[in-house]
Design a protein around this motif. Structure first.
Motif, PDB file in Angstrom:
ATOM      1  N   GLN A 101       0.829  -1.203   0.000  1.00 19.92           N
ATOM      2  CA  GLN A 101       0.000   0.000   0.000  1.00 19.92           C
ATOM      3  C   GLN A 101       0.866   1.255   0.000  1.00 19.92           C
ATOM      4  O   GLN A 101       0.578   2.218  -0.715  1.00 19.92           O
ATOM      5  CB  GLN A 101      -0.916   0.000   1.218  1.00 19.92           C
ATOM      6  CG  GLN A 101      -2.018  -1.049   1.187  1.00 19.92           C
ATOM      7  CD  GLN A 101      -2.828  -1.043   2.476  1.00 19.92           C
ATOM      8  OE1 GLN A 101      -2.431  -1.628   3.488  1.00 19.92           O
ATOM      9  NE2 GLN A 101      -3.943  -0.356   2.450  1.00 19.92           N
ATOM     10  N   LYS A 137       2.386   1.790  -3.444  1.00 24.70           N
ATOM     11  CA  LYS A 137       1.382   2.310  -4.386  1.00 24.70           C
ATOM     12  C   LYS A 137       1.153   3.809  -4.161  1.00 24.70           C
ATOM     13  O   LYS A 137       1.057   4.586  -5.123  1.00 24.70           O
ATOM     14  CB  LYS A 137       0.078   1.535  -4.231  1.00 24.70           C
ATOM     15  CG  LYS A 137      -1.007   1.947  -5.204  1.00 24.70           C
ATOM     16  CD  LYS A 137      -2.243   1.072  -5.031  1.00 24.70           C
ATOM     17  CE  LYS A 137      -3.334   1.489  -6.018  1.00 24.70           C
ATOM     18  NZ  LYS A 137      -4.546   0.630  -5.872  1.00 24.70           N
ATOM     19  N   LEU A 138       1.084   4.216  -2.900  1.00 26.87           N
ATOM     20  CA  LEU A 138       0.824   5.621  -2.592  1.00 26.87           C
ATOM     21  C   LEU A 138       1.991   6.506  -3.023  1.00 26.87           C
ATOM     22  O   LEU A 138       1.779   7.574  -3.605  1.00 26.87           O
ATOM     23  CB  LEU A 138       0.558   5.785  -1.094  1.00 26.87           C
ATOM     24  CG  LEU A 138      -0.786   5.257  -0.596  1.00 26.87           C
ATOM     25  CD1 LEU A 138      -0.830   5.276   0.927  1.00 26.87           C
ATOM     26  CD2 LEU A 138      -1.942   6.072  -1.174  1.00 26.87           C
ATOM     27  N   LEU A 153       4.276   5.889  -5.297  1.00 27.78           N
ATOM     28  CA  LEU A 153       4.417   5.892  -6.751  1.00 27.78           C
ATOM     29  C   LEU A 153       3.445   6.862  -7.410  1.00 27.78           C
ATOM     30  O   LEU A 153       3.712   7.395  -8.486  1.00 27.78           O
ATOM     31  CB  LEU A 153       4.219   4.480  -7.313  1.00 27.78           C
ATOM     32  CG  LEU A 153       5.382   3.513  -7.093  1.00 27.78           C
ATOM     33  CD1 LEU A 153       5.011   2.118  -7.590  1.00 27.78           C
ATOM     34  CD2 LEU A 153       6.647   4.004  -7.796  1.00 27.78           C
ATOM     35  N   SER A 154       2.304   7.096  -6.758  1.00 22.78           N
ATOM     36  CA  SER A 154       1.337   8.064  -7.280  1.00 22.78           C
ATOM     37  C   SER A 154       1.480   9.424  -6.597  1.00 22.78           C
ATOM     38  O   SER A 154       0.583  10.271  -6.716  1.00 22.78           O
ATOM     39  CB  SER A 154      -0.086   7.530  -7.122  1.00 22.78           C
ATOM     40  OG  SER A 154      -0.357   7.199  -5.764  1.00 22.78           O
ATOM     41  N   ASP A 155       2.600   9.616  -5.882  1.00 23.73           N
ATOM     42  CA  ASP A 155       2.944  10.884  -5.223  1.00 23.73           C
ATOM     43  C   ASP A 155       1.902  11.317  -4.196  1.00 23.73           C
ATOM     44  O   ASP A 155       1.703  12.507  -3.964  1.00 23.73           O
ATOM     45  CB  ASP A 155       3.156  11.995  -6.264  1.00 23.73           C
ATOM     46  CG  ASP A 155       4.035  13.115  -5.704  1.00 23.73           C
ATOM     47  OD1 ASP A 155       4.897  12.836  -4.844  1.00 23.73           O
ATOM     48  OD2 ASP A 155       3.826  14.283  -6.093  1.00 23.73           O
ATOM     49  N   ARG A 156       1.283  10.365  -3.539  1.00 26.89           N
ATOM     50  CA  ARG A 156       0.324  10.663  -2.457  1.00 26.89           C
ATOM     51  C   ARG A 156       1.064  10.502  -1.124  1.00 26.89           C
ATOM     52  O   ARG A 156       0.797   9.631  -0.322  1.00 26.89           O
ATOM     53  CB  ARG A 156      -0.881   9.750  -2.565  1.00 26.89           C
ATOM     54  CG  ARG A 156      -1.690   9.997  -3.837  1.00 26.89           C
ATOM     55  CD  ARG A 156      -2.448   8.783  -4.316  1.00 26.89           C
ATOM     56  NE  ARG A 156      -3.499   8.377  -3.404  1.00 26.89           N
ATOM     57  CZ  ARG A 156      -4.196   7.252  -3.533  1.00 26.89           C
ATOM     58  NH1 ARG A 156      -3.907   6.411  -4.547  1.00 26.89           N
ATOM     59  NH2 ARG A 156      -5.147   6.936  -2.684  1.00 26.89           N
ATOM     60  N   ARG A 157       2.013  11.404  -0.927  1.00 24.68           N
ATOM     61  CA  ARG A 157       2.942  11.291   0.191  1.00 24.68           C
ATOM     62  C   ARG A 157       2.243  11.472   1.544  1.00 24.68           C
ATOM     63  O   ARG A 157       2.564  10.780   2.516  1.00 24.68           O
ATOM     64  CB  ARG A 157       4.073  12.303   0.034  1.00 24.68           C
ATOM     65  CG  ARG A 157       5.003  11.960  -1.125  1.00 24.68           C
ATOM     66  CD  ARG A 157       5.984  13.096  -1.427  1.00 24.68           C
ATOM     67  NE  ARG A 157       6.886  12.670  -2.487  1.00 24.68           N
ATOM     68  CZ  ARG A 157       8.161  12.352  -2.301  1.00 24.68           C
ATOM     69  NH1 ARG A 157       8.701  12.423  -1.100  1.00 24.68           N
ATOM     70  NH2 ARG A 157       8.920  11.964  -3.310  1.00 24.68           N
ATOM     71  N   HIS A 193       8.712   8.837   0.395  1.00 26.16           N
ATOM     72  CA  HIS A 193       8.883   7.767  -0.600  1.00 26.16           C
ATOM     73  C   HIS A 193       9.797   6.657  -0.095  1.00 26.16           C
ATOM     74  O   HIS A 193       9.864   5.583  -0.708  1.00 26.16           O
ATOM     75  CB  HIS A 193       9.443   8.349  -1.904  1.00 26.16           C
ATOM     76  CG  HIS A 193      10.781   8.976  -1.745  1.00 26.16           C
ATOM     77  ND1 HIS A 193      10.958  10.206  -1.161  1.00 26.16           N
ATOM     78  CD2 HIS A 193      12.022   8.535  -2.086  1.00 26.16           C
ATOM     79  CE1 HIS A 193      12.250  10.496  -1.147  1.00 26.16           C
ATOM     80  NE2 HIS A 193      12.920   9.496  -1.694  1.00 26.16           N
TER      81      HIS A 193
END
Length: 271
Positions: A143, A146-147, A149-153, A189
């Motif tokens: 999880q 995935k977060l 990689l989509s820049d949902r830091r 990241h």
């Protein structure tokens, strides 16, 4: 600040200060030279040691690789130990303690040569070894990956804090309003890296006997006010290591105060 090149070509940023035997400080999750306990801890230690602070790969001024492997972080420590003259004390905090354990175990049961780690201090590696808290879900690392990689830091930090660290939800909700939030987001990241280090020991099962065969003198420490699950994990680790001593720092939590930890390090390393 200085830099060195790790075995895979990654640039690792570090600095050193003080005078005495080399001591390398290994940060935990979301920490680097400019954010976390290492700099104030180093300030307490420089009268007795040459203290090395470094940015773990992917953080601060250090580089990174396309693919993360725990062994590459061990290589980074090997390069630092070489820079320090071939031998050094090591102190790891939180997941940094898990990394220090892996470095100390290099060469045990493998053709690789051991690293020149003289003594080892481990402060509260976040191991879950019983039912005093729920195990960390096995899906958390995927999880987190995935977060990031989509820049949902921000979401990655909140997931890590709630599922791994078990910070109360109300505190997690106000974290974006607190000083230092931008520093946390800058290294979010790397959270999957730390999960790779600790996930096998966060499933609520006893630590495996023989997992770590290193016989260096080791001090395993917890805070007296840390939660029971963390204190139990630290004690369990001391019990399975071949040559370990267990100590509790009264009044301390996982966010250990440098002025409380430094005298214990000095006493142990100089003994």
């Amino acid at each position: 600040m200085s830099t060195l090149i790790s075995k895979d070509g990654t640039t690792i940023a570090f600095e050193k200060s003080g005078d005495g035997p080399p001591l390398i400080l290994v940060d935990g999750a979301l920490c680097f030279r400019e954010s976390g306990p290492s700099r104030p801890l180093a300030a307490e230690l420089t009268k007795d040691f040459t203290v090395y602070l470094y940015d773990r790969r992917g953080r601060g001024s250090s580089g990174d690789a396309d693919l993360y492997e725990v062994e590459r972080e061990v290589d980074d420590l090997e390069a630092l130990i070489t820079e320090a003259g071939g031998a050094a004390y090591l102190c790891g905090i939180s997941s940094g303690a898990a990394l220090a354990l892996e470095a100390a175990n290099r060469g045990i049961g493998s053709p690789l040569p051991p690293l020149g780690i003289t003594k080892l201090v481990l402060y509260e590696p976040p191991f879950v070894v019983d039912d005093t808290r729920p195990p960390v879900p096995a899906s958390v690392q995927a999880q987190l990956t995935k977060l990031v990689l989509s820049d949902r830091r921000a979401e990655a930090i909140k997931l890590f804090m709630t599922k791994s660290v078990r910070v109360p939800a109300i505190f997690v909700a106000i974290m974006p309003l607190m000083p230092g939030w931008s520093a946390l987001k800058a290294v979010a990241h790397t959270l999957p890296y730390d999960m790779a280090l600790v996930r096998a020991c966060q499933q609520g099962e006893p630590l495996p006997t023989g997992r770590w065969g290193d016989t260096r003198k080791t001090l395993v420490v917890n805070g007296g006010k840390s939660p029971a699950w963390m204190r139990n994990g630290v004690k369990a680790l001391a019990d399975v290591l071949p040559n370990a001593e267990h100590r509790t720092l009264p009044g301390q939590t996982h966010t250990v105060k440098p002025k409380a930890l430094a005298p214990l390090l000095t006493e142990f390393f100089k003994d």
